[in-house]
Design a protein around this motif. Structure first.
Motif, PDB file in Angstrom:
ATOM      1  N   LEU A  37       0.405  -1.303   0.036  1.00  0.00           N
ATOM      2  CA  LEU A  37      -0.621   0.169   0.298  1.00  0.00           C
ATOM      3  C   LEU A  37       1.003   1.375  -0.201  1.00  0.00           C
ATOM      4  CD1 LEU A  37      -2.522   0.988  -0.283  1.00  0.00           C
ATOM      5  CD2 LEU A  37      -2.762   0.672   2.376  1.00  0.00           C
ATOM      6  N   ALA A  38       2.163   1.158   0.724  1.00  0.00           N
ATOM      7  CA  ALA A  38       2.909   2.154   0.838  1.00  0.00           C
ATOM      8  C   ALA A  38       2.850   2.372  -0.958  1.00  0.00           C
ATOM      9  CB  ALA A  38       3.865   2.492   2.285  1.00  0.00           C
ATOM     10  N   TYR A  39       3.814   1.276  -1.472  1.00  0.00           N
ATOM     11  CA  TYR A  39       4.378   1.082  -2.458  1.00  0.00           C
ATOM     12  C   TYR A  39       4.379   2.951  -3.550  1.00  0.00           C
ATOM     13  CZ  TYR A  39       7.526  -0.059  -6.613  1.00  0.00           C
ATOM     14  OH  TYR A  39       8.028  -0.293  -7.820  1.00  0.00           O
ATOM     15  N   SER A  40       3.118   2.769  -3.417  1.00  0.00           N
ATOM     16  CA  SER A  40       2.745   3.639  -4.756  1.00  0.00           C
ATOM     17  C   SER A  40       1.581   4.741  -3.565  1.00  0.00           C
ATOM     18  CB  SER A  40       1.781   2.817  -5.745  1.00  0.00           C
ATOM     19  OG  SER A  40       0.889   3.592  -7.260  1.00  0.00           O
ATOM     20  N   PRO A  41       1.430   6.179  -4.358  1.00  0.00           N
ATOM     21  CA  PRO A  41       0.656   7.233  -3.963  1.00  0.00           C
ATOM     22  C   PRO A  41      -0.532   6.467  -4.589  1.00  0.00           C
ATOM     23  CG  PRO A  41       2.040   7.700  -6.054  1.00  0.00           C
ATOM     24  CD  PRO A  41       3.008   6.730  -5.309  1.00  0.00           C
ATOM     25  N   HIS A  42      -0.739   6.046  -5.683  1.00  0.00           N
ATOM     26  CA  HIS A  42      -1.539   5.399  -6.560  1.00  0.00           C
ATOM     27  C   HIS A  42      -2.676   4.392  -6.044  1.00  0.00           C
ATOM     28  CE1 HIS A  42      -1.327   8.350  -9.869  1.00  0.00           C
ATOM     29  NE2 HIS A  42      -0.024   7.026 -10.093  1.00  0.00           N
ATOM     30  N   TYR A  43      -2.128   3.691  -4.706  1.00  0.00           N
ATOM     31  CA  TYR A  43      -2.563   2.626  -4.072  1.00  0.00           C
ATOM     32  C   TYR A  43      -3.946   3.164  -3.224  1.00  0.00           C
ATOM     33  CZ  TYR A  43       0.047  -1.060  -6.191  1.00  0.00           C
ATOM     34  OH  TYR A  43       0.854  -1.663  -7.493  1.00  0.00           O
ATOM     35  N   ARG A  53     -11.761 -16.512   3.501  1.00  0.00           N
ATOM     36  CA  ARG A  53     -11.689 -15.040   5.031  1.00  0.00           C
ATOM     37  C   ARG A  53     -11.291 -13.898   4.631  1.00  0.00           C
ATOM     38  NH1 ARG A  53      -8.080 -15.085   9.302  1.00  0.00           N
ATOM     39  NH2 ARG A  53      -6.942 -16.262   7.897  1.00  0.00           N
ATOM     40  N   LEU A  54     -11.369 -13.166   5.162  1.00  0.00           N
ATOM     41  CA  LEU A  54     -11.692 -12.196   5.096  1.00  0.00           C
ATOM     42  C   LEU A  54     -10.208 -11.061   5.936  1.00  0.00           C
ATOM     43  CD1 LEU A  54     -10.990  -8.944   3.282  1.00  0.00           C
ATOM     44  CD2 LEU A  54     -12.896  -8.077   5.122  1.00  0.00           C
ATOM     45  N   VAL A  55      -8.781 -11.169   6.236  1.00  0.00           N
ATOM     46  CA  VAL A  55      -8.042 -10.729   6.904  1.00  0.00           C
ATOM     47  C   VAL A  55      -8.069  -9.820   7.584  1.00  0.00           C
ATOM     48  CG1 VAL A  55      -5.830 -11.149   7.615  1.00  0.00           C
ATOM     49  CG2 VAL A  55      -6.721 -12.915   6.173  1.00  0.00           C
ATOM     50  N   ALA A  56      -7.795  -8.643   6.642  1.00  0.00           N
ATOM     51  CA  ALA A  56      -7.829  -7.785   6.917  1.00  0.00           C
ATOM     52  C   ALA A  56      -7.905  -6.733   5.999  1.00  0.00           C
ATOM     53  CB  ALA A  56      -6.351  -6.810   7.310  1.00  0.00           C
ATOM     54  N   ARG A  57      -8.753  -5.072   5.981  1.00  0.00           N
ATOM     55  CA  ARG A  57      -8.660  -3.742   4.790  1.00  0.00           C
ATOM     56  C   ARG A  57      -8.174  -2.876   5.324  1.00  0.00           C
ATOM     57  NH1 ARG A  57     -14.780  -4.742   3.972  1.00  0.00           N
ATOM     58  NH2 ARG A  57     -14.555  -5.702   2.838  1.00  0.00           N
ATOM     59  N   LEU A  58      -7.498  -3.069   4.852  1.00  0.00           N
ATOM     60  CA  LEU A  58      -6.792  -0.966   5.324  1.00  0.00           C
ATOM     61  C   LEU A  58      -6.363  -0.125   3.913  1.00  0.00           C
ATOM     62  CD1 LEU A  58      -3.174  -2.847   5.964  1.00  0.00           C
ATOM     63  CD2 LEU A  58      -4.874  -2.379   7.480  1.00  0.00           C
ATOM     64  N   ASP A  59      -6.701   0.597   4.145  1.00  0.00           N
ATOM     65  CA  ASP A  59      -6.759   2.128   3.500  1.00  0.00           C
ATOM     66  C   ASP A  59      -5.556   2.984   3.824  1.00  0.00           C
ATOM     67  OD1 ASP A  59      -8.994   1.890   2.555  1.00  0.00           O
ATOM     68  OD2 ASP A  59     -10.145   2.920   4.792  1.00  0.00           O
ATOM     69  N   ARG A  60      -5.208   4.232   2.550  1.00  0.00           N
ATOM     70  CA  ARG A  60      -4.265   4.585   3.411  1.00  0.00           C
ATOM     71  C   ARG A  60      -3.777   5.530   4.340  1.00  0.00           C
ATOM     72  NH1 ARG A  60       0.448   5.898   0.684  1.00  0.00           N
ATOM     73  NH2 ARG A  60       0.321   4.757  -1.300  1.00  0.00           N
ATOM     74  N   SER A  61      -4.848   5.803   4.958  1.00  0.00           N
ATOM     75  CA  SER A  61      -4.544   6.436   6.302  1.00  0.00           C
ATOM     76  C   SER A  61      -4.952   5.453   6.638  1.00  0.00           C
ATOM     77  CB  SER A  61      -6.336   7.427   6.087  1.00  0.00           C
ATOM     78  OG  SER A  61      -7.052   6.386   6.500  1.00  0.00           O
ATOM     79  N   ASP A  62      -4.854   4.397   7.144  1.00  0.00           N
ATOM     80  CA  ASP A  62      -4.568   4.101   8.193  1.00  0.00           C
ATOM     81  C   ASP A  62      -2.824   3.363   8.528  1.00  0.00           C
ATOM     82  OD1 ASP A  62      -7.410   2.828   8.897  1.00  0.00           O
ATOM     83  OD2 ASP A  62      -7.631   1.090   6.895  1.00  0.00           O
ATOM     84  N   ILE A  63      -2.298   3.944   7.282  1.00  0.00           N
ATOM     85  CA  ILE A  63      -0.621   3.622   7.894  1.00  0.00           C
ATOM     86  C   ILE A  63       0.502   4.609   7.975  1.00  0.00           C
ATOM     87  CG2 ILE A  63      -0.958   2.076   5.637  1.00  0.00           C
ATOM     88  CD1 ILE A  63       0.193   3.935   3.459  1.00  0.00           C
ATOM     89  N   ASP A  64       0.843   4.439   8.679  1.00  0.00           N
ATOM     90  CA  ASP A  64       1.935   5.930   9.038  1.00  0.00           C
ATOM     91  C   ASP A  64       3.293   5.560   8.357  1.00  0.00           C
ATOM     92  OD1 ASP A  64       3.683   7.411  10.756  1.00  0.00           O
ATOM     93  OD2 ASP A  64       4.102   6.063  12.262  1.00  0.00           O
ATOM     94  N   PRO A  65       3.479   7.411   7.953  1.00  0.00           N
ATOM     95  CA  PRO A  65       4.690   7.059   6.453  1.00  0.00           C
ATOM     96  C   PRO A  65       5.447   7.525   7.245  1.00  0.00           C
ATOM     97  CG  PRO A  65       2.564   9.818   7.738  1.00  0.00           C
ATOM     98  CD  PRO A  65       2.710   7.930   7.141  1.00  0.00           C
ATOM     99  N   GLU A  66       5.750   7.428   8.978  1.00  0.00           N
ATOM    100  CA  GLU A  66       7.256   7.268   9.904  1.00  0.00           C
ATOM    101  C   GLU A  66       7.743   6.163   9.416  1.00  0.00           C
ATOM    102  OE1 GLU A  66       9.135   9.767  10.779  1.00  0.00           O
ATOM    103  OE2 GLU A  66       6.960  11.320   9.385  1.00  0.00           O
TER     104      GLU A  66
END
Length: 68
Positions: A37-43, A53-66
Motif C-alpha cells: 500500500l505504501a509502495y505507490s501513491p496511487h494505491y 476469509r477476509l483477514v484485513a482491509r486497510l486504507d491509505r489513512s491506516d498506514i503511518d508514513p514514518e
C-alpha cells in the motif's frame, strides 16, 4: 506457509489489482500488505484474503508514513 491474496484499489483503474503472497501468518501478511500500500501513491486501499476469509482491509489513512 499460507497463500494470501491482496486486492489493491488503485485510483487509476476501476478493477482492483490482484497480488498473491506467501506468509507464515496473518500478521506477516498484513505487514506485507502495508508495504504494498505504501509502495505507490496511487494505491488507495488493500484487502487481504486467505481463501474466502477476509483477514484485513486497510486504507491509505491506516498506514503511518514514518514506519514505511
Amino acid at each position: 506457509m499460507k497463500t494470501y491474496f491482496l486486492y489493491l484499489r488503485d485510483d487509476r483503474y476501476t478493477v482492483p489489482t490482484l497480488d498473491m503472497i506467501n506468509a507464515r501468518d496473518d500478521d506477516r501478511a498484513i505487514t506485507a500488505a502495508v508495504g504494498r500500500l505504501a509502495y505507490s501513491p496511487h494505491y488507495q486501499s488493500v484487502e487481504v484474503w486467505e481463501d474466502d476469509r477476509l483477514v484485513a482491509r486497510l486504507d491509505r489513512s491506516d498506514i503511518d508514513p514514518e514506519t514505511t
